[in-house]
Design an enzyme around this catalytic site. Structure first.
Site, short mmCIF file in Angstrom:
data_model
loop_
_atom_site.label_atom_id
_atom_site.label_comp_id
_atom_site.label_asym_id
_atom_site.label_seq_id
_atom_site.Cartn_x
_atom_site.Cartn_y
_atom_site.Cartn_z
N ILE A 29 -27.91 -33.92 19.39
CA ILE A 29 -28.89 -33.96 20.47
C ILE A 29 -30.07 -34.83 20.05
O ILE A 29 -30.62 -34.63 18.95
CB ILE A 29 -29.42 -32.53 20.77
CG1 ILE A 29 -28.27 -31.52 20.96
CG2 ILE A 29 -30.39 -32.54 21.96
CD1 ILE A 29 -27.48 -31.67 22.22
N TRP A 153 -32.20 -31.29 7.33
CA TRP A 153 -32.15 -32.21 8.47
C TRP A 153 -33.35 -33.14 8.58
O TRP A 153 -33.41 -33.96 9.49
CB TRP A 153 -32.01 -31.44 9.78
CG TRP A 153 -32.78 -30.17 9.88
CD1 TRP A 153 -32.27 -28.91 9.77
CD2 TRP A 153 -34.19 -30.00 10.10
NE1 TRP A 153 -33.28 -27.98 9.89
CE2 TRP A 153 -34.46 -28.62 10.10
CE3 TRP A 153 -35.25 -30.89 10.29
CZ2 TRP A 153 -35.74 -28.09 10.29
CZ3 TRP A 153 -36.53 -30.39 10.47
CH2 TRP A 153 -36.77 -29.00 10.47
N ASN A 154 -34.32 -33.02 7.69
CA ASN A 154 -35.54 -33.80 7.93
C ASN A 154 -35.46 -35.26 7.45
O ASN A 154 -36.11 -36.12 8.01
CB ASN A 154 -36.76 -33.09 7.33
CG ASN A 154 -36.59 -32.75 5.88
OD1 ASN A 154 -35.49 -32.86 5.33
ND2 ASN A 154 -37.66 -32.33 5.26
N SER A 179 -26.81 -31.79 7.02
CA SER A 179 -27.09 -30.67 7.92
C SER A 179 -26.34 -30.92 9.23
O SER A 179 -26.24 -32.05 9.70
CB SER A 179 -28.59 -30.61 8.20
OG SER A 179 -28.82 -29.80 9.33
N PRO A 232 -33.94 -19.10 1.35
CA PRO A 232 -32.81 -18.15 1.51
C PRO A 232 -31.46 -18.82 1.28
O PRO A 232 -30.59 -18.24 0.61
CB PRO A 232 -32.95 -17.67 2.96
CG PRO A 232 -34.39 -17.89 3.31
CD PRO A 232 -34.84 -19.09 2.53
N GLU A 251 -33.63 -28.04 -4.24
CA GLU A 251 -34.87 -28.57 -3.67
C GLU A 251 -35.16 -27.74 -2.43
O GLU A 251 -34.55 -27.95 -1.38
CB GLU A 251 -34.71 -30.04 -3.29
CG GLU A 251 -34.53 -30.97 -4.46
CD GLU A 251 -35.74 -31.06 -5.36
OE1 GLU A 251 -36.82 -30.55 -5.00
OE2 GLU A 251 -35.60 -31.63 -6.46
N GLY A 253 -37.96 -24.88 -0.13
CA GLY A 253 -39.16 -24.96 0.71
C GLY A 253 -40.45 -24.75 -0.04
O GLY A 253 -40.47 -24.58 -1.27
N CYS A 285 -40.89 -30.69 3.30
CA CYS A 285 -40.90 -29.52 2.40
C CYS A 285 -42.16 -29.44 1.55
O CYS A 285 -42.64 -28.35 1.25
CB CYS A 285 -39.68 -29.57 1.50
SG CYS A 285 -39.53 -31.17 0.70
N GLU A 459 -35.43 -34.14 -8.71
CA GLU A 459 -34.80 -35.33 -8.16
C GLU A 459 -35.66 -36.53 -8.54
O GLU A 459 -36.81 -36.39 -8.96
CB GLU A 459 -34.67 -35.22 -6.64
CG GLU A 459 -33.73 -34.08 -6.26
CD GLU A 459 -33.14 -34.19 -4.87
OE1 GLU A 459 -33.93 -34.19 -3.91
OE2 GLU A 459 -31.90 -34.26 -4.75
P1 NDP Z 1 -31.14 -24.67 5.48
O1 NDP Z 1 -31.42 -23.96 4.21
O2 NDP Z 1 -30.94 -23.90 6.70
O3 NDP Z 1 -29.87 -25.58 5.29
C1 NDP Z 1 -29.75 -26.53 4.25
C2 NDP Z 1 -28.31 -26.99 4.15
O4 NDP Z 1 -27.51 -25.95 3.57
C3 NDP Z 1 -27.67 -27.33 5.50
O5 NDP Z 1 -26.82 -28.43 5.33
C4 NDP Z 1 -26.91 -26.06 5.79
O6 NDP Z 1 -25.87 -26.29 6.70
C5 NDP Z 1 -26.39 -25.69 4.42
N1 NDP Z 1 -26.03 -24.29 4.24
C6 NDP Z 1 -26.47 -23.20 4.94
N2 NDP Z 1 -25.91 -22.06 4.45
C7 NDP Z 1 -25.11 -22.43 3.43
C8 NDP Z 1 -24.28 -21.72 2.51
N3 NDP Z 1 -24.16 -20.40 2.55
N4 NDP Z 1 -23.60 -22.41 1.57
C9 NDP Z 1 -23.72 -23.75 1.49
N5 NDP Z 1 -24.49 -24.49 2.34
C10 NDP Z 1 -25.18 -23.84 3.28
O7 NDP Z 1 -32.34 -25.70 5.62
P2 NDP Z 1 -32.72 -26.63 6.86
O8 NDP Z 1 -31.63 -27.61 7.11
O9 NDP Z 1 -33.20 -25.75 7.96
O10 NDP Z 1 -33.94 -27.45 6.25
C11 NDP Z 1 -35.23 -26.96 6.18
C12 NDP Z 1 -35.53 -26.40 4.80
O11 NDP Z 1 -35.26 -27.35 3.81
C13 NDP Z 1 -36.98 -26.03 4.63
O12 NDP Z 1 -37.12 -24.79 3.98
C14 NDP Z 1 -37.51 -27.12 3.73
O13 NDP Z 1 -38.63 -26.75 3.00
C15 NDP Z 1 -36.34 -27.44 2.90
N6 NDP Z 1 -36.47 -28.77 2.37
C16 NDP Z 1 -36.72 -28.93 1.03
C17 NDP Z 1 -36.92 -30.18 0.51
C18 NDP Z 1 -37.14 -30.36 -0.96
O14 NDP Z 1 -36.85 -31.43 -1.45
N7 NDP Z 1 -37.66 -29.41 -1.68
C19 NDP Z 1 -36.89 -31.38 1.35
C20 NDP Z 1 -36.59 -31.10 2.72
C21 NDP Z 1 -36.40 -29.83 3.20
P3 NDP Z 1 -26.15 -26.19 8.28
O15 NDP Z 1 -27.60 -26.43 8.53
O16 NDP Z 1 -25.31 -27.26 8.83
O17 NDP Z 1 -25.75 -24.81 8.66
#
Ligand code: NDP
Length: 485
Positions: A29, A153-154, A179, A232, A251, A253, A285, A459
């Site tokens: 989307i 996804w960011n 993502s 989580p 990496e 949040g 993040c 990283e």
């Molecule tokens: P999520 O934790 O929801 O998802 C991260 C990835 O993990 C997605 O590809 C997701 O798949 C996948 N995933 C989910 N559950 C599992 C599992 N049980 N086993 C293996 N893979 C799994 O994060 P968001 O995509 O919502 O991103 C936002 C978060 O990422 C924020 O907390 C942000 O702070 C953090 N972040 C950290 C960064 C850093 O470098 N420290 C940089 C950017 C973001 P799917 O979403 O397809 O279900």
């Protein structure tokens, strides 16, 4: 008519696009309009198997190439990415909704930086010689093997490159799962690597939700998992990796503090707070979302902040004049709006923004709350949207203690003209990636990553090499072997 963002197929395995329409359809989307622009399919078990077995098979020969040869391929890929920056930036904007004004300078470009940097390092991954009298030990820096990358996804292009480039430089193969929200850009990274001469199978992309990620993480052939995601998810993935004794980089949040002392240059501090809260509509993040402002300059700071935030241009992300885009999804928008309501309910003072923008797409106005206290939900939880909390403080000692009072530890920043204080404060903050009189710079040359619940490993920079390789030590005896019997 097919939208230009629609990829040829959902996955990229063994050097080519692969489809399996039996997988759950994932709509893509465009966040600026809510329009569906593409569809991909989640990987079926057969696709996951194909990706893992292909990567496993390709890795050995890749690791046997010289570092110079591997590096040349990565640097060629960097050149291709830069040549195609405009098209890749448009795709990044379709994938995420981020404005072209940002994607033109922050996504494919930073991916290319990583490919170039790690391409340059690939030939220098040597061990040491340790003399022991007549005998000696030598060490070798070897690849880990098969690595899995899982992205948030960011920054879909950047995350694929930040993980793929060091992994490949060290001689690993990678299966990358973007993502489900932003499945498009990593496919282009895979395509470009092949064009640059990477052997088929060393970098593969499979789509899917958490369950596909879970299948990758638990596979016994996988040696390392590098995740960018929430805390989580990080806990789940770390635990699953530990089960198989796999290496990890996490990496995760943050809820990072940005501390502004009353001697700071106000406009620079306001600029830092804007960059640390509103870039990518707050979906970063490392954002400094707890802005601690020393009481003496509070009202002056807030007035200037409100004035400059009012200059944000919300609109069509493809218009280069637009400086502020939508939330990545309707769901993320609703989560952030929920936090804004919580902020109001819990008594924070709304300075600007505070609602959904009156336009198509998932836009939220850049929002600033003042008089935020440490116990408020908006000061404790990661919001991942354009919501800045401004908190007051009196003394350095007090602010350092309050800044550290969180489970997170990704980033921290300080604005002051007193450099002794700046270094002292940064020294006392529990965070991995810190800034003095700046915020959110992430050059590939600098290590990036968090402490406490914000992550494990680093990283970028030479540090990333340590997390994608391991040391073998070899004892060499020149004389006879002595034994007890
Ligand atoms: P999520 O934790 O929801 O998802 C991260 C990835 O993990 C997605 O590809 C997701 O798949 C996948 N995933 C989910 N559950 C599992 C599992 N049980 N086993 C293996 N893979 C799994 O994060 P968001 O995509 O919502 O991103 C936002 C978060 O990422 C924020 O907390 C942000 O702070 C953090 N972040 C950290 C960064 C850093 O470098 N420290 C940089 C950017 C973001 P799917 O979403 O397809 O279900």
């Amino acid at each position: 008519m097919t939208h230009p963002a629609q990829p040829k197929a959902s996955h990229f395995i063994n050097g080519e696009y692969v489809e399996d329409t039996a997988g759950t359809p994932i709509p893509v989307i465009y966040a600026a309009t809510g329009e569906q622009i593409a569809t991909v399919h989640a990987a079926t078990p057969a696709i996951v198997e194909q990706a893992l077995s292909t990567a496993k098979a390709a890795q050995t020969a890749w690791a046997r190439m010289t570092g110079t040869e591997r590096g040349r391929i990565l640097r060629r890929a960097a050149d291709i990415m830069r040549e195609r920056n405009h098209d890749l930036s448009v795709l990044e904007t379709y994938d995420t909704g981020k404005p072209l004004q940002e994607t033109l300078v922050a996504d494919a470009t930073s991916g290319a930086d990583a490919l170039e940097y790690f391409g340059g390092l690939a030939a220098s991954l040597t061990g040491e010689h340790i003399p022991l009298g007549e005998d000696w030990v030598y060490t070798k820096r070897e690849a880990l093997g098969l690595c899995v990358g899982i992205g948030a996804w960011n920054y879909p292009t950047q995350i694929a490159c930040w993980k793929g480039a060091p992994a490949l430089a060290c001689g690993n193969a990678m299966v990358f799962k973007p993502s489900e929200t932003t499945p498009l850009c990593a496919l282009k990274v895979a395509e470009i690597l092949i064009e640059a001469g990477a052997p088929a199978g060393v970098f593969n992309v499979v789509q899917g939700m958490g369950e596909v990620g879970g299948a990758l993480v638990t596979d016994p052939r996988v040696d390392k998992v590098s995740l960018t995601g929430s805390v989580p998810t990080g806990k789940k993935v770390y635990a699953a990796a530990a089960e198989g004794m796999k290496h990890v980089t996490m990496e995760l949040g943050g809820k990072s503090p940005l501390i502004i002392f009353d001697d700071a240059d106000i406009d620079n501090a306001v600029g830092g707070a804007i960059n640390g809260n509103f870039y990518s509509s707050g979906q970063v993040c490392s954002n400094g979302t707890r802005v601690f402002v020393q009481k003496g300059i509070k009202e002056k700071f807030l007035a200037r902040l409100a004035e400059r935030t009012g200059n944000a241009i919300l609109g069509d992300p493809m218009d280069e004049a637009t400086s502020f885009g939508p939330m990545v999804t309707e769901n993320q928008m609703n989560i952030v709006l929920g936090y804004i309501e919580k902020g109001k309910e819990e008594g924070a003072r709304l300075i600007c923004g505070g609602k959904r923008a009156d336009m198509d797409g998932y836009f939220i106005e850049p929002t600033v709350f003042a008089d935020v206290t440490d116990d408020m939900t908006i000061a404790r939880e990661e919001i991942f949207g354009p919501v800045m909390s401004v908190l007051d403080f009196d003394t350095e000692e007090e602010v350092v203690a309050r800044a550290n009072d969180t489970e997170f530890g990704l980033s921290a920043g300080v604005f002051t003209k007193d450099f002794t204080r700046a270094h002292r404060v940064i020294g006392n903050l529990e965070a991995g990636s810190c800034f003095i009189n700046s915020y959110n710079d992430a050059p590939v040359e600098a290590p990036f990553g968090g402490v406490k619940a914000s992550g494990v490993g680093r990283e970028n920079s030479k540090e990333a090499i340590k997390h994608f390789s391991q040391v073998k030590s070899v004892y060499v005896r020149m004389g006879d072997v002595e034994a007890a019997f």
